[in-house]
Design a protein around this motif. Structure first.
Motif: not given
Length: 287
Positions: A185-199
Protein backbone atom coordinates in the motif's frame (compact mmCIF):
# COMPACT_ATOMS: atom_id res chain seq x y z
CA UNK A 1 32.44 -9.03 12.52
CA UNK A 2 28.90 -8.67 11.19
CA UNK A 3 30.06 -6.36 8.38
CA UNK A 4 32.84 -8.72 7.36
CA UNK A 5 30.42 -11.63 7.39
CA UNK A 6 28.00 -9.66 5.20
CA UNK A 7 30.87 -8.89 2.82
CA UNK A 8 32.07 -12.50 2.66
CA UNK A 9 28.77 -14.32 2.41
CA UNK A 10 27.00 -12.37 -0.30
CA UNK A 11 24.70 -9.89 1.44
CA UNK A 12 24.13 -6.72 -0.56
CA UNK A 13 24.41 -4.03 2.08
CA UNK A 14 25.24 -3.14 5.68
CA UNK A 15 23.26 -0.53 7.62
CA UNK A 16 23.57 1.20 10.97
CA UNK A 17 20.73 3.03 12.62
CA UNK A 18 21.13 6.52 14.03
CA UNK A 19 20.41 6.25 17.74
CA UNK A 20 22.42 7.69 20.59
CA UNK A 21 21.30 5.39 23.39
CA UNK A 22 19.58 2.05 23.63
CA UNK A 23 16.09 2.02 25.07
CA UNK A 24 14.62 -1.05 26.79
CA UNK A 25 11.53 -0.70 24.60
CA UNK A 26 13.69 -0.87 21.47
CA UNK A 27 14.51 -4.55 21.86
CA UNK A 28 17.77 -5.58 23.46
CA UNK A 29 18.80 -4.59 26.99
CA UNK A 30 19.59 -0.91 27.48
CA UNK A 31 22.99 -1.77 28.97
CA UNK A 32 24.36 -2.55 25.51
CA UNK A 33 26.36 0.09 23.67
CA UNK A 34 25.24 2.28 20.79
CA UNK A 35 27.92 3.58 18.43
CA UNK A 36 27.47 6.73 16.35
CA UNK A 37 26.42 5.73 12.85
CA UNK A 38 28.71 7.78 10.58
CA UNK A 39 31.88 6.97 12.50
CA UNK A 40 30.88 3.31 12.62
CA UNK A 41 30.38 3.19 8.86
CA UNK A 42 33.69 4.95 8.24
CA UNK A 43 35.38 2.09 10.06
CA UNK A 44 33.38 -0.47 8.10
CA UNK A 45 34.25 1.30 4.82
CA UNK A 46 37.93 0.81 5.57
CA UNK A 47 37.67 -2.97 6.00
CA UNK A 48 35.16 -3.84 3.25
CA UNK A 49 35.25 -3.58 -0.53
CA UNK A 50 31.86 -4.65 -1.83
CA UNK A 51 28.80 -4.09 0.38
CA UNK A 52 26.72 -0.94 0.15
CA UNK A 53 26.81 1.15 3.35
CA UNK A 54 24.08 3.33 4.80
CA UNK A 55 22.28 4.83 7.78
CA UNK A 56 18.73 3.66 8.47
CA UNK A 57 18.17 6.56 8.83
CA UNK A 58 20.09 9.60 10.07
CA UNK A 59 17.79 11.77 12.22
CA UNK A 60 17.80 15.28 10.81
CA UNK A 61 17.53 17.08 14.20
CA UNK A 62 20.88 15.66 15.38
CA UNK A 63 23.08 17.42 12.78
CA UNK A 64 23.07 20.49 10.59
CA UNK A 65 22.19 19.04 7.16
CA UNK A 66 25.11 20.83 5.51
CA UNK A 67 27.44 18.94 7.83
CA UNK A 68 25.47 15.76 7.13
CA UNK A 69 25.99 16.29 3.40
CA UNK A 70 29.73 16.66 4.03
CA UNK A 71 29.74 13.49 6.15
CA UNK A 72 27.86 11.61 3.44
CA UNK A 73 30.34 12.85 0.83
CA UNK A 74 33.27 11.79 3.01
CA UNK A 75 31.81 8.31 3.47
CA UNK A 76 31.28 8.06 -0.29
CA UNK A 77 34.97 8.86 -0.87
CA UNK A 78 36.13 6.46 1.86
CA UNK A 79 34.00 3.62 0.48
CA UNK A 80 34.78 4.34 -3.19
CA UNK A 81 31.16 5.08 -4.02
CA UNK A 82 29.42 2.48 -1.83
CA UNK A 83 27.54 4.93 0.43
CA UNK A 84 23.84 5.75 0.65
CA UNK A 85 22.80 8.73 2.77
CA UNK A 86 19.60 7.96 4.66
CA UNK A 87 17.59 10.79 6.22
CA UNK A 88 14.52 10.79 8.43
CA UNK A 89 12.56 13.20 10.59
CA UNK A 90 13.55 11.55 13.90
CA UNK A 91 11.00 10.07 16.27
CA UNK A 92 12.57 9.09 19.61
CA UNK A 93 11.35 11.70 22.08
CA UNK A 94 13.09 10.11 25.07
CA UNK A 95 16.44 9.94 23.32
CA UNK A 96 16.28 13.52 22.05
CA UNK A 97 15.33 14.80 25.47
CA UNK A 98 18.11 12.77 27.13
CA UNK A 99 20.72 14.33 24.83
CA UNK A 100 19.35 17.86 25.09
CA UNK A 101 17.62 18.16 21.73
CA UNK A 102 14.25 19.86 21.48
CA UNK A 103 11.57 17.38 20.42
CA UNK A 104 9.37 19.31 18.02
CA UNK A 105 5.92 18.30 16.84
CA UNK A 106 5.58 16.02 13.83
CA UNK A 107 4.68 18.73 11.26
CA UNK A 108 7.74 20.78 12.27
CA UNK A 109 10.06 17.75 12.14
CA UNK A 110 8.76 16.90 8.67
CA UNK A 111 9.34 20.45 7.47
CA UNK A 112 12.88 20.18 8.82
CA UNK A 113 13.31 16.92 6.94
CA UNK A 114 12.26 18.45 3.64
CA UNK A 115 14.56 21.45 4.07
CA UNK A 116 17.42 19.15 5.08
CA UNK A 117 16.91 17.12 1.90
CA UNK A 118 17.01 20.31 -0.15
CA UNK A 119 20.23 21.44 1.56
CA UNK A 120 21.94 18.10 0.95
CA UNK A 121 20.95 18.04 -2.72
CA UNK A 122 22.12 21.63 -3.17
CA UNK A 123 25.55 20.77 -1.82
CA UNK A 124 25.69 17.71 -4.04
CA UNK A 125 24.67 19.50 -7.22
CA UNK A 126 25.84 23.14 -7.08
CA UNK A 127 29.31 24.57 -6.45
CA UNK A 128 29.16 26.87 -4.58
CA UNK A 129 25.74 26.26 -3.07
CA UNK A 130 23.41 28.84 -1.54
CA UNK A 131 20.07 28.24 0.11
CA UNK A 132 17.73 30.19 2.33
CA UNK A 133 15.05 28.30 4.23
CA UNK A 134 13.11 28.63 7.45
CA UNK A 135 15.42 26.31 9.43
CA UNK A 136 18.66 26.16 7.44
CA UNK A 137 20.73 28.27 5.09
CA UNK A 138 23.83 28.06 2.88
CA UNK A 139 25.95 30.99 1.77
CA UNK A 140 28.29 30.13 -1.14
CA UNK A 141 29.20 26.81 0.48
CA UNK A 142 31.76 24.51 -1.15
CA UNK A 143 31.51 20.75 -0.77
CA UNK A 144 35.06 19.81 -1.72
CA UNK A 145 36.35 17.32 -2.59
CA UNK A 146 33.41 16.97 -4.93
CA UNK A 147 31.91 13.46 -4.92
CA UNK A 148 32.92 11.52 -8.01
CA UNK A 149 29.31 10.39 -8.29
CA UNK A 150 26.48 11.82 -6.21
CA UNK A 151 25.64 9.41 -3.38
CA UNK A 152 22.08 8.05 -3.48
CA UNK A 153 19.73 9.77 -1.04
CA UNK A 154 17.30 7.64 0.94
CA UNK A 155 14.31 9.08 2.78
CA UNK A 156 12.96 6.75 5.44
CA UNK A 157 9.46 6.73 6.89
CA UNK A 158 5.96 5.51 6.15
CA UNK A 159 3.89 8.69 6.50
CA UNK A 160 1.66 8.76 3.44
CA UNK A 161 0.84 12.45 3.10
CA UNK A 162 4.23 14.06 3.69
CA UNK A 163 7.12 11.59 4.00
CA UNK A 164 6.23 9.57 0.91
CA UNK A 165 5.63 12.79 -1.01
CA UNK A 166 9.14 13.95 -0.02
CA UNK A 167 10.45 10.59 -1.25
CA UNK A 168 8.64 11.01 -4.55
CA UNK A 169 9.91 14.54 -5.03
CA UNK A 170 13.57 14.18 -4.01
CA UNK A 171 14.78 10.71 -3.03
CA UNK A 172 16.68 7.96 -4.85
CA UNK A 173 15.61 5.36 -2.26
CA UNK A 174 12.34 5.09 -0.32
CA UNK A 175 12.39 2.94 2.81
CA UNK A 176 9.17 1.95 4.59
CA UNK A 177 8.20 -0.66 7.15
CA UNK A 178 5.17 -2.82 7.81
CA UNK A 179 3.66 -6.16 6.89
CA UNK A 180 3.79 -7.05 3.19
CA UNK A 181 0.29 -5.72 2.53
CA UNK A 182 1.14 -2.46 4.31
CA UNK A 183 4.37 -2.13 2.36
CA UNK A 184 2.52 -2.70 -0.91
CA UNK A 185 0.00 0.00 0.00
CA UNK A 186 2.76 2.45 0.89
CA UNK A 187 4.52 1.83 -2.40
CA UNK A 188 1.20 2.42 -4.17
CA UNK A 189 0.97 5.77 -2.35
CA UNK A 190 4.54 6.57 -3.40
CA UNK A 191 3.64 5.77 -7.00
CA UNK A 192 0.62 8.06 -6.85
CA UNK A 193 2.78 10.92 -5.53
CA UNK A 194 5.25 10.31 -8.36
CA UNK A 195 2.49 10.42 -10.96
CA UNK A 196 1.17 13.68 -9.56
CA UNK A 197 4.67 15.18 -9.57
CA UNK A 198 5.51 13.91 -13.05
CA UNK A 199 8.27 11.53 -11.93
CA UNK A 200 8.85 7.98 -13.09
CA UNK A 201 8.37 5.85 -9.92
CA UNK A 202 10.83 3.28 -11.27
CA UNK A 203 13.64 5.80 -10.74
CA UNK A 204 13.25 5.24 -6.98
CA UNK A 205 14.62 2.12 -5.30
CA UNK A 206 11.95 0.72 -2.98
CA UNK A 207 13.19 -0.88 0.24
CA UNK A 208 11.67 -2.05 3.50
CA UNK A 209 12.86 -2.70 7.03
CA UNK A 210 11.83 -5.72 9.03
CA UNK A 211 12.99 -7.28 12.28
CA UNK A 212 14.11 -10.90 12.26
CA UNK A 213 15.01 -13.53 14.82
CA UNK A 214 16.84 -16.21 12.88
CA UNK A 215 17.79 -19.77 13.79
CA UNK A 216 19.23 -22.72 11.97
CA UNK A 217 15.92 -24.42 12.71
CA UNK A 218 12.49 -23.07 13.53
CA UNK A 219 12.83 -24.44 17.07
CA UNK A 220 16.10 -22.54 17.56
CA UNK A 221 14.51 -19.29 16.34
CA UNK A 222 11.49 -19.80 18.62
CA UNK A 223 13.80 -20.38 21.59
CA UNK A 224 15.67 -17.12 20.84
CA UNK A 225 12.33 -15.30 20.73
CA UNK A 226 11.30 -16.78 24.06
CA UNK A 227 14.59 -15.79 25.70
CA UNK A 228 14.09 -12.18 24.62
CA UNK A 229 10.71 -12.12 26.34
CA UNK A 230 9.34 -8.60 26.60
CA UNK A 231 12.55 -7.24 25.03
CA UNK A 232 11.64 -8.67 21.62
CA UNK A 233 10.65 -6.07 19.08
CA UNK A 234 7.04 -5.54 18.18
CA UNK A 235 6.90 -7.08 14.75
CA UNK A 236 6.30 -6.87 11.62
CA UNK A 237 9.13 -9.23 11.21
CA UNK A 238 9.86 -12.90 11.10
CA UNK A 239 10.93 -15.56 13.60
CA UNK A 240 12.23 -18.52 11.72
CA UNK A 241 14.72 -20.69 9.91
CA UNK A 242 16.19 -19.95 6.45
CA UNK A 243 13.21 -21.48 4.66
CA UNK A 244 10.83 -19.17 6.47
CA UNK A 245 13.04 -16.16 5.72
CA UNK A 246 13.02 -17.00 2.00
CA UNK A 247 9.22 -17.19 2.02
CA UNK A 248 9.00 -13.86 3.86
CA UNK A 249 11.37 -12.09 1.48
CA UNK A 250 9.38 -13.37 -1.49
CA UNK A 251 6.23 -11.86 0.04
CA UNK A 252 7.95 -8.49 0.27
CA UNK A 253 9.23 -8.85 -3.28
CA UNK A 254 5.66 -9.47 -4.43
CA UNK A 255 4.66 -6.34 -2.51
CA UNK A 256 7.10 -4.31 -4.61
CA UNK A 257 10.19 -4.19 -2.41
CA UNK A 258 13.53 -4.39 -4.18
CA UNK A 259 15.72 -4.45 -1.08
CA UNK A 260 14.86 -5.96 2.32
CA UNK A 261 16.90 -4.53 5.19
CA UNK A 262 16.88 -6.92 8.15
CA UNK A 263 17.57 -6.00 11.76
CA UNK A 264 18.74 -9.14 13.53
CA UNK A 265 16.99 -8.65 16.85
CA UNK A 266 19.00 -9.69 19.87
CA UNK A 267 21.65 -11.40 17.73
CA UNK A 268 25.29 -11.46 18.80
CA UNK A 269 26.57 -14.30 16.60
CA UNK A 270 27.88 -13.24 13.16
CA UNK A 271 27.57 -16.87 12.07
CA UNK A 272 23.88 -16.11 11.55
CA UNK A 273 24.96 -13.77 8.73
CA UNK A 274 26.84 -16.69 7.19
CA UNK A 275 23.66 -18.78 7.47
CA UNK A 276 21.63 -16.09 5.71
CA UNK A 277 24.22 -15.73 2.98
CA UNK A 278 24.61 -19.43 2.33
CA UNK A 279 21.01 -20.60 2.64
CA UNK A 280 18.78 -17.57 2.14
CA UNK A 281 20.62 -15.50 -0.46
CA UNK A 282 21.44 -18.57 -2.53
CA UNK A 283 17.79 -19.68 -2.51
CA UNK A 284 16.59 -16.23 -3.55
CA UNK A 285 19.12 -16.04 -6.38
CA UNK A 286 18.17 -19.46 -7.72
CA UNK A 287 14.43 -19.13 -7.05
Amino acid sequence: EFALAAEEFGLDSFWVWDHLQRQPAAGEADSQGMLECFLSLAGVAAITKRVLLGQLVAAVPYRNPALTAKMGTTLAHMSHGRAVLGLGAGWDRREMTAYGYQFEDAPTRLKRLEEAVQVVLKLWSERPASFQGHFYSLDTAYNDPWPEARPPLMVGGSGEKVTLRICAQYADWCNVNGLPEQVQHRFDVLRAHCERLGRDPDTIIRSNLLWAIVGRTQAEADAKRERLGNNARPFPGVVGDPERLVATFKQYEAAGSQHCIVQLTGENDPEIVRLIGQQVMSALHTG
